[in-house]
Motif scaffolding. Structure first.
Motif, PDB file in Angstrom:
ATOM      1  N   PRO A 158       0.549  -1.373   0.045  1.00  0.00           N
ATOM      2  CA  PRO A 158      -0.083   0.051   0.130  1.00  0.00           C
ATOM      3  C   PRO A 158       0.911   1.179   0.105  1.00  0.00           C
ATOM      4  N   LEU A 159       2.096   1.383   0.561  1.00  0.00           N
ATOM      5  CA  LEU A 159       2.860   2.499   0.628  1.00  0.00           C
ATOM      6  C   LEU A 159       3.465   2.795  -0.707  1.00  0.00           C
ATOM      7  N   GLU A 160       3.775   1.681  -1.371  1.00  0.00           N
ATOM      8  CA  GLU A 160       4.068   1.741  -2.954  1.00  0.00           C
ATOM      9  C   GLU A 160       2.992   2.343  -3.727  1.00  0.00           C
ATOM     10  N   ILE A 161       1.813   1.884  -3.604  1.00  0.00           N
ATOM     11  CA  ILE A 161       0.747   2.514  -4.298  1.00  0.00           C
ATOM     12  C   ILE A 161       0.522   3.945  -4.186  1.00  0.00           C
ATOM     13  N   ALA A 162       0.649   4.130  -2.743  1.00  0.00           N
ATOM     14  CA  ALA A 162       0.604   5.782  -2.387  1.00  0.00           C
ATOM     15  C   ALA A 162       1.572   6.398  -3.130  1.00  0.00           C
ATOM     16  N   PHE A 163       2.923   5.989  -3.139  1.00  0.00           N
ATOM     17  CA  PHE A 163       3.584   6.787  -3.792  1.00  0.00           C
ATOM     18  C   PHE A 163       3.575   6.876  -5.428  1.00  0.00           C
ATOM     19  N   TRP A 164       2.936   5.756  -6.092  1.00  0.00           N
ATOM     20  CA  TRP A 164       2.425   6.090  -7.328  1.00  0.00           C
ATOM     21  C   TRP A 164       1.569   7.033  -7.549  1.00  0.00           C
ATOM     22  N   ILE A 165       0.567   7.126  -6.612  1.00  0.00           N
ATOM     23  CA  ILE A 165      -0.429   8.348  -6.851  1.00  0.00           C
ATOM     24  C   ILE A 165       0.181   9.598  -6.553  1.00  0.00           C
ATOM     25  N   GLY A 166       1.131   9.794  -5.449  1.00  0.00           N
ATOM     26  CA  GLY A 166       1.833  10.834  -5.353  1.00  0.00           C
ATOM     27  C   GLY A 166       2.619  11.367  -6.670  1.00  0.00           C
ATOM     28  N   ASP A 167       3.176  10.570  -7.126  1.00  0.00           N
ATOM     29  CA  ASP A 167       4.081  10.696  -8.364  1.00  0.00           C
ATOM     30  C   ASP A 167       3.337  11.159  -9.595  1.00  0.00           C
ATOM     31  N   TYR A 168       2.220  10.605  -9.520  1.00  0.00           N
ATOM     32  CA  TYR A 168       1.230  11.165 -10.812  1.00  0.00           C
ATOM     33  C   TYR A 168       0.721  12.464 -10.450  1.00  0.00           C
ATOM     34  N   LEU A 169       0.289  12.917  -9.233  1.00  0.00           N
ATOM     35  CA  LEU A 169       0.139  14.068  -8.998  1.00  0.00           C
ATOM     36  C   LEU A 169       1.022  15.377  -9.061  1.00  0.00           C
ATOM     37  N   GLN A 170       2.319  14.905  -8.723  1.00  0.00           N
ATOM     38  CA  GLN A 170       3.457  15.886  -9.136  1.00  0.00           C
ATOM     39  C   GLN A 170       3.756  15.888 -10.718  1.00  0.00           C
ATOM     40  N   ARG A 171       3.444  15.054 -11.441  1.00  0.00           N
ATOM     41  CA  ARG A 171       3.692  15.066 -12.880  1.00  0.00           C
ATOM     42  C   ARG A 171       2.537  15.804 -13.489  1.00  0.00           C
ATOM     43  N   GLN A 172       1.410  15.886 -12.851  1.00  0.00           N
ATOM     44  CA  GLN A 172       0.329  16.750 -13.593  1.00  0.00           C
ATOM     45  C   GLN A 172       0.879  18.118 -13.075  1.00  0.00           C
ATOM     46  N   HIS A 173       1.160  18.243 -12.068  1.00  0.00           N
ATOM     47  CA  HIS A 173       1.419  19.663 -11.509  1.00  0.00           C
ATOM     48  C   HIS A 173       2.504  20.443 -12.414  1.00  0.00           C
ATOM     49  N   SER A 174       3.338  19.628 -12.908  1.00  0.00           N
ATOM     50  CA  SER A 174       4.672  19.748 -13.518  1.00  0.00           C
ATOM     51  C   SER A 174       4.254  20.061 -15.115  1.00  0.00           C
ATOM     52  N   ARG A 175       3.096  19.556 -15.437  1.00  0.00           N
ATOM     53  CA  ARG A 175       2.532  19.781 -16.795  1.00  0.00           C
ATOM     54  C   ARG A 175       1.440  20.810 -16.631  1.00  0.00           C
ATOM     55  N   ASN A 176       1.235  21.570 -15.527  1.00  0.00           N
ATOM     56  CA  ASN A 176       0.430  22.705 -15.443  1.00  0.00           C
ATOM     57  C   ASN A 176      -1.070  22.090 -15.378  1.00  0.00           C
ATOM     58  N   CYS A 177      -1.413  20.896 -15.538  1.00  0.00           N
ATOM     59  CA  CYS A 177      -2.717  20.326 -15.321  1.00  0.00           C
ATOM     60  C   CYS A 177      -3.204  20.473 -13.908  1.00  0.00           C
ATOM     61  N   LEU A 178      -2.467  20.869 -12.995  1.00  0.00           N
ATOM     62  CA  LEU A 178      -3.033  20.979 -11.481  1.00  0.00           C
ATOM     63  C   LEU A 178      -2.308  21.981 -10.950  1.00  0.00           C
ATOM     64  N   ASN A 179      -2.855  22.977 -10.276  1.00  0.00           N
ATOM     65  CA  ASN A 179      -2.336  24.179  -9.911  1.00  0.00           C
ATOM     66  C   ASN A 179      -1.752  23.987  -8.479  1.00  0.00           C
ATOM     67  N   SER A 180      -0.893  24.686  -7.873  1.00  0.00           N
ATOM     68  CA  SER A 180      -0.285  24.394  -6.467  1.00  0.00           C
ATOM     69  C   SER A 180      -1.450  24.180  -5.497  1.00  0.00           C
ATOM     70  N   TYR A 181      -2.354  24.800  -5.401  1.00  0.00           N
ATOM     71  CA  TYR A 181      -3.425  24.915  -4.242  1.00  0.00           C
ATOM     72  C   TYR A 181      -3.958  23.515  -4.198  1.00  0.00           C
ATOM     73  N   GLN A 182      -4.392  23.136  -5.442  1.00  0.00           N
ATOM     74  CA  GLN A 182      -5.060  21.743  -5.853  1.00  0.00           C
ATOM     75  C   GLN A 182      -4.290  20.611  -5.432  1.00  0.00           C
ATOM     76  N   LEU A 183      -2.825  20.833  -5.836  1.00  0.00           N
ATOM     77  CA  LEU A 183      -1.731  19.775  -5.410  1.00  0.00           C
ATOM     78  C   LEU A 183      -1.751  19.641  -3.927  1.00  0.00           C
ATOM     79  N   ILE A 184      -1.695  20.846  -3.160  1.00  0.00           N
ATOM     80  CA  ILE A 184      -1.448  20.647  -1.725  1.00  0.00           C
ATOM     81  C   ILE A 184      -2.655  20.064  -1.069  1.00  0.00           C
ATOM     82  N   SER A 185      -3.769  20.430  -1.660  1.00  0.00           N
ATOM     83  CA  SER A 185      -5.386  19.905  -1.098  1.00  0.00           C
ATOM     84  C   SER A 185      -5.201  18.405  -1.296  1.00  0.00           C
ATOM     85  N   ILE A 186      -5.036  17.894  -2.441  1.00  0.00           N
ATOM     86  CA  ILE A 186      -5.140  16.371  -2.898  1.00  0.00           C
ATOM     87  C   ILE A 186      -4.026  15.767  -2.045  1.00  0.00           C
TER      88      ILE A 186
END
Length: 309
Positions: A158-186
């Motif tokens: 489960p910890l590895e899966i949580a890492f994959w989800i967090g990595d996905y969110l960080q990549r979407q933020h880098s692509r400007n598909c997710l702003n900083s406030y949304q990233l922090i909230s999620i």
């Protein structure tokens, strides 16, 4: 009223979920010992010793049993709260990811759906992890084959899966598909999932102190063995039956504490983790279906607006 009475009687006579199967041998042993004391009393041997009732006061034993049961129920209820938190955070995460992460291409939609199913996979992996079971086909259908085979070799899936989800969110933020406030909230919701995992592990890996369990069992056994000597003078041949009844009560309370102190297994009194995970899977299926219905293929970034707008 009649239905309620029938249901009460049905529950009172139900064998599945009770602790009878785990205590009946001890109860029968105490009852037979009471019969033996009755026979010795019938043979005029000096086995009647009412003074033995002062060795272990019943109120002391009762307080120990109440403390034992309350401690076990606290563990059970805390485990249920952690799993309730997992359900709520999975729902909030899936809703926010579905609405907040922009889709710039059809591939983005596929990746988003894959991440939503990874949220369910986190719950399933947590269930298997708490039961000390290996990764199985329950997880295989919720992720890609490459991720599944990586997960097999992980000590904490489960910890590895949580890492994959967090990595996905960080990549979407880098692509400007997710702003900083949304990233922090999620990310905060994702942190809550990991906190719940840690809380469940704490319950699982922190058993009741061994010395306390040993001492309580010793007192229970000593109390039940001394009981016939206290009662035989007044009960005579009924001593065995009464001792069996008292021991059934005391051993049953102690067995209930043992039954519920680890709430993550398969017993009838454990948490319904399989049903909880299935509920989360249905929730994600519904959200994905809703998203596909309200979003136009020509405009994948369209907000979830009512049809009339």
């Amino acid at each position: 009223m009649k239905f309620e009475k029938m249901q009460w009687l049905q529950i009172a006579t139900q064998f599945k979920g009770s602790v009878i199967s785990s205590i009946y041998k001890r109860v029968m042993g105490c009852g037979l010992f009471g019969v033996l004391v009755s026979i010795l009393y019938y043979l005029k041997l000096p086995v009647s010793q009412p003074i033995l009732g002062t060795i272990i006061p019943s109120i002391v034993l009762g307080l120990l049993l109440v403390f034992r049961t309350n401690t076990a129920y606290d563990r059970f209820w805390e485990g249920r709260k952690f799993w309730g938190s997992i359900v709520n955070n999975v729902r909030n995460l899936s809703r926010q990811i579905l609405v907040s992460v922009e889709e710039l291409s059809p591939k983005d939609k596929e990746n988003k759906i894959g991440i939503l199913y990874l949220l369910v996979a986190f719950a399933v992996a947590t269930k298997l992890h708490l039961r000390s079971e290996p990764v199985n086909n329950e997880l295989e259908e919720l992720m890609s084959s490459s991720k599944y085979f990586k997960l097999i070799n992980m000590n904490n899936p489960p910890l590895e899966i949580a890492f994959w989800i967090g990595d996905y969110l960080q990549r979407q933020h880098s692509r400007n598909c997710l702003n900083s406030y949304q990233l922090i909230s999620i990310q905060e919701l994702l942190n809550n999932l990991v906190d719940s995992l840690g809380g469940c592990e704490r319950i699982l890996k922190t058993p009741m102190p061994l010395a306390y369990s040993i001492h309580l069992k010793q007192l229970l056994l000593l109390y039940c063995l001394l009981l016939p000597f206290q009662m035989v003078q007044s009960l005579e041949w009924w001593t065995g039956a009464v001792v069996a009844l008292v021991s059934f009560t005391l051993f049953g309370i102690e067995a209930i504490g043992l039954e519920i102190e680890n709430p993550f297994g398969y017993d009838a009194n454990d948490l319904p983790l399989d049903a909880i995970c299935q509920t989360m899977k249905r929730n994600i299926d519904d959200l994905i279906s809703l998203s596909l219905n309200v979003r136009s293929p020509e405009d994948p970034q369209l907000s979830l607006l009512p049809p009339e707008l």
